[in-house]
Write a protein that holds these residues in place. Structure first.
Motif: not given
Length: 112
Positions: A7, A9, A12-14
């Protein structure tokens, strides 16, 4: 065929997926391959985060310079009329208004 993904990121957001697939001569990926894939994905995320921060800083700096220039122009006014005109001009620019009106009173309390 060897295949894996990691992933990408930002905060902390994909925001994406980095995919690795090897068709020729490999049936599986090593732990080192997977570790490198994860490291590249982290670096992609860090680069994107830095680019966003740079852009936000650039926009903020431009706004600060514009604000300083407006304040400087107001500070340099030589008369009340010039001050009122400059304040109106700045207000029109800031809110994209068609017109701005300032109501004031003189020393006796009359509207001018």
């Amino acid at each position: 065929r060897a295949f894996n993904h990691a992933n990408v990121e930002v905060r902390d957001e994909i925001i994406g997926v980095l995919q690795l697939s090897c068709v020729k001569g490999r049936s599986e990926l090593t732990a080192h391959d997977i570790s490198l894939l994860s490291a590249v994905a982290r670096q992609c995320g860090a680069g994107l985060s830095n680019a966003e921060a740079h852009d936000e800083t650039r926009v903020s700096a431009a706004a600060s310079i514009l604000l300083f220039n407006r304040a400087d122009a107001i500070f340099k006014c030589k008369s009340s009329l010039e001050l009122f005109q400059r304040v109106c001009q700045c207000a029109e620019e800031v809110v994209n208004a068609d017109s701005i009106t300032i109501f004031s009173v003189d020393d006796s309390g009359r509207h001018v």
